[in-house]
Design an enzyme around this catalytic site. Structure first.
Site, PDB file in Angstrom:
ATOM      1  N   ASP A  29       0.814  -1.225   0.000  1.00  0.00           N
ATOM      2  CA  ASP A  29       0.000   0.000   0.000  1.00  0.00           C
ATOM      3  C   ASP A  29       0.849   1.278   0.000  1.00  0.00           C
ATOM      4  O   ASP A  29       0.636   2.194  -0.790  1.00  0.00           O
ATOM      5  CB  ASP A  29      -0.986  -0.020   1.176  1.00  0.00           C
ATOM      6  N   THR A  30       1.874   1.332   0.880  1.00  0.00           N
ATOM      7  CA  THR A  30       2.684   2.553   0.982  1.00  0.00           C
ATOM      8  C   THR A  30       3.576   2.715  -0.260  1.00  0.00           C
ATOM      9  O   THR A  30       3.860   3.840  -0.687  1.00  0.00           O
ATOM     10  CB  THR A  30       3.542   2.524   2.264  1.00  0.00           C
ATOM     11  N   ASN A  32       2.583   1.758  -3.275  1.00  0.00           N
ATOM     12  CA  ASN A  32       1.654   2.290  -4.284  1.00  0.00           C
ATOM     13  C   ASN A  32       1.522   3.806  -4.139  1.00  0.00           C
ATOM     14  O   ASN A  32       1.492   4.542  -5.131  1.00  0.00           O
ATOM     15  CB  ASN A  32       0.260   1.666  -4.131  1.00  0.00           C
ATOM     16  N   ARG A 102       4.638 -13.997   5.495  1.00  0.00           N
ATOM     17  CA  ARG A 102       5.278 -12.729   5.866  1.00  0.00           C
ATOM     18  C   ARG A 102       5.806 -12.754   7.301  1.00  0.00           C
ATOM     19  O   ARG A 102       6.264 -11.735   7.801  1.00  0.00           O
ATOM     20  CB  ARG A 102       4.336 -11.550   5.641  1.00  0.00           C
ATOM     21  N   ARG A 166      -6.313  -3.916   8.591  1.00  0.00           N
ATOM     22  CA  ARG A 166      -6.164  -5.332   8.218  1.00  0.00           C
ATOM     23  C   ARG A 166      -6.253  -6.149   9.506  1.00  0.00           C
ATOM     24  O   ARG A 166      -5.241  -6.493  10.120  1.00  0.00           O
ATOM     25  CB  ARG A 166      -4.802  -5.582   7.546  1.00  0.00           C
ATOM     26  N   GLY A 226     -15.626   5.023  -0.863  1.00  0.00           N
ATOM     27  CA  GLY A 226     -15.766   4.415  -2.190  1.00  0.00           C
ATOM     28  C   GLY A 226     -16.397   5.388  -3.176  1.00  0.00           C
ATOM     29  O   GLY A 226     -15.929   6.518  -3.337  1.00  0.00           O
ATOM     30  N   ALA A 256      -7.093   1.884  -4.914  1.00  0.00           N
ATOM     31  CA  ALA A 256      -7.912   3.113  -4.989  1.00  0.00           C
ATOM     32  C   ALA A 256      -7.545   4.052  -3.839  1.00  0.00           C
ATOM     33  O   ALA A 256      -7.253   5.237  -4.051  1.00  0.00           O
ATOM     34  CB  ALA A 256      -9.394   2.764  -4.939  1.00  0.00           C
ATOM     35  N   GLY A 257      -7.547   3.518  -2.632  1.00  0.00           N
ATOM     36  CA  GLY A 257      -7.245   4.342  -1.461  1.00  0.00           C
ATOM     37  C   GLY A 257      -5.798   4.834  -1.457  1.00  0.00           C
ATOM     38  O   GLY A 257      -5.519   5.971  -1.068  1.00  0.00           O
ATOM     39  N   ASP A 258      -4.881   3.969  -1.891  1.00  0.00           N
ATOM     40  CA  ASP A 258      -3.449   4.346  -1.894  1.00  0.00           C
ATOM     41  C   ASP A 258      -3.201   5.491  -2.877  1.00  0.00           C
ATOM     42  O   ASP A 258      -2.431   6.425  -2.593  1.00  0.00           O
ATOM     43  CB  ASP A 258      -2.574   3.155  -2.328  1.00  0.00           C
TER      44      ASP A 258
HETATM   45  P1  ADP Z   1     -10.018   2.554   0.493  1.00  0.00           P
HETATM   46  O1  ADP Z   1      -9.510   1.657  -0.611  1.00  0.00           O
HETATM   47  O2  ADP Z   1      -8.939   3.253   1.238  1.00  0.00           O
HETATM   48  O3  ADP Z   1     -11.077   1.920   1.351  1.00  0.00           O
HETATM   49  P2  ADP Z   1     -12.127   3.795  -1.041  1.00  0.00           P
HETATM   50  O4  ADP Z   1     -12.576   2.459  -1.524  1.00  0.00           O
HETATM   51  O5  ADP Z   1     -13.081   4.584  -0.255  1.00  0.00           O
HETATM   52  O6  ADP Z   1     -10.746   3.740  -0.260  1.00  0.00           O
HETATM   53  O7  ADP Z   1     -11.691   4.595  -2.349  1.00  0.00           O
HETATM   54  C1  ADP Z   1     -10.842   5.707  -2.315  1.00  0.00           C
HETATM   55  C2  ADP Z   1     -11.293   6.690  -3.367  1.00  0.00           C
HETATM   56  O8  ADP Z   1     -11.309   6.040  -4.645  1.00  0.00           O
HETATM   57  C3  ADP Z   1     -12.709   7.218  -3.168  1.00  0.00           C
HETATM   58  O9  ADP Z   1     -12.718   8.337  -2.313  1.00  0.00           O
HETATM   59  C4  ADP Z   1     -13.085   7.576  -4.592  1.00  0.00           C
HETATM   60  O10 ADP Z   1     -12.558   8.842  -4.943  1.00  0.00           O
HETATM   61  C5  ADP Z   1     -12.385   6.511  -5.415  1.00  0.00           C
HETATM   62  N1  ADP Z   1     -13.284   5.372  -5.657  1.00  0.00           N
HETATM   63  C6  ADP Z   1     -13.259   4.153  -5.084  1.00  0.00           C
HETATM   64  N2  ADP Z   1     -14.255   3.363  -5.548  1.00  0.00           N
HETATM   65  C7  ADP Z   1     -14.926   4.106  -6.451  1.00  0.00           C
HETATM   66  C8  ADP Z   1     -16.066   3.883  -7.306  1.00  0.00           C
HETATM   67  N3  ADP Z   1     -16.728   2.720  -7.290  1.00  0.00           N
HETATM   68  N4  ADP Z   1     -16.472   4.894  -8.096  1.00  0.00           N
HETATM   69  C9  ADP Z   1     -15.820   6.083  -8.112  1.00  0.00           C
HETATM   70  N5  ADP Z   1     -14.744   6.358  -7.344  1.00  0.00           N
HETATM   71  C10 ADP Z   1     -14.308   5.393  -6.523  1.00  0.00           C
END
Ligand code: ADP
Length: 307
Positions: A29-30, A32, A102, A166, A226, A256-258
């Site tokens: 993650d870090t 990424n 790990r 996690r 999300g 996505a989050g990273d």
């Molecule tokens: P994490 O992976 O840290 O739980 P999220 O799943 O909330 O984070 O996603 C982080 C960011 O990615 C969201 O704030 C959004 O901007 C984008 N994202 C994630 N999933 C979607 C989606 N289905 N549609 C649009 N943007 C998304």
């Protein structure tokens, strides 16, 4: 030269490549976040990765890959008697499952040499770590790690914490909750995910997540959800809400989050303000969820347009 440093664990990934063959990659993650920060920050910023690796060929390959992506590796300590952690992705009936090796991973030694760790953080403008960086450490390692971050913060480093829960990496839920607080208490910016906070703390709204991390001393908190509303609180600007770009179809939410964290922190590092940082973060994450894998080749024209 300004410096953006991320700290944690990057593992060997074995992904199915058909006919019982596996493709080797490196993932974390870090790492990424460092990859995306390197793409987003101008060249007067160095982006570095801080971890502990082995002195073997696979560790050397990981360092080469990082350098190939423009990430500095001088904050990677290489030790003789350990190697990288490894995980394998298995595909069964279209469902992915993960197996991990790990236990003896070199990254668990990240806080074993506090003088070395302090030296890596010295002069860093931004230092980012995650809940995984904390979870893999032994209890005394977590304290030493947070102590080093706290000292860096006192010396002017912007410390950022991506909570990335996690549960299987922590001893138990109470320890994970305490660990999250410990991480937040040494951080300027905290990047939690609402669904995880809901599950662990029973939050009913992002305002409750924000209140908890504000009480830990964070100055900026971005609560991701999300495809749902992004809620950002900042000590100067109060609470603002943002709507992520609508994506259809979503291909793969890995990283996505990273990548969001990289965009948000790069935006803050470039002094663009909260709203622009949020738009940059959402634009990067939007591209990442529309492609397969963690390390996506970003279309920078589209990103600059969004921010
Ligand atoms: P994490 O992976 O840290 O739980 P999220 O799943 O909330 O984070 O996603 C982080 C960011 O990615 C969201 O704030 C959004 O901007 C984008 N994202 C994630 N999933 C979607 C989606 N289905 N549609 C649009 N943007 C998304």
């Amino acid at each position: 030269m300004k410096r953006f440093l991320t700290l944690g664990e990057c593992m060997v990934e074995l992904a199915p490549a058909g006919d019982q063959l596996y493709r080797r990659g490196f993932a974390g993650d870090t790492f990424n976040t460092a990859y995306y920060a390197r793409r987003l920050l101008p060249q007067d910023w160095a982006v570095g990765y801080c971890t502990v690796a082995g002195q073997d060929a696979v560790s050397d390959d990981m360092l080469d890959l990082m350098r190939g992506h423009g990430i500095e590796t001088r904050s990677i300590r290489q030790v003789a008697d350990r190697t990288l952690g490894l995980y394998m992705i298995q595909l069964k009936d279209g469902e992915r499952s993960f197996s991990y090796w790990r236990g003896q991973s070199a990254a668990k030694l990240l806080a074993d040499d506090p003088d070395w760790l302090r030296a890596q953080l010295d002069g860093a403008d931004v230092a980012q770590f995650s809940g995984i960086s904390l979870a893999i450490l032994p209890p005394e390692g977590r304290e030493a790690f947070c102590e080093a971050l706290s000292r860096a913060r006192a010396n002017g480093t912007h410390v950022a914490f991506d909570t990335n829960l996690r549960p299987q990496l922590w001893e138990d839920e109470a320890t994970m909750r305490a660990g999250l607080r410990m991480g937040a208490e040494v951080s300027d910016t905290v990047l939690p995910s609402f669904d995880e906070e809901q599950g662990l703390f029973g939050d009913t709204a992002p305002a409750e997540t924000i209140a908890r991390y504000r009480d830990c001393g964070a100055k900026t908190i971005a609560v991701k959800d999300g495809a749902g509303t992004l809620t950002v609180w900042d000590h100067g600007e109060g609470t603002q809400e943002f709507q992520p770009v609508k994506i259809d179809p979503v291909i793969d939410t890995t990283a996505a989050g990273d990548s969001f964290g990289a965009g948000f922190l790069a935006g803050l590092a470039m002094e663009r303000g909260i709203a622009e940082a949020a738009h940059l973060a959402m634009a990067v994450a939007a591209q990442v969820v529309q492609a397969r894998g963690a390390l996506v080749d970003l279309d920078m024209t589209d990103i600059e347009g969004a921010a």
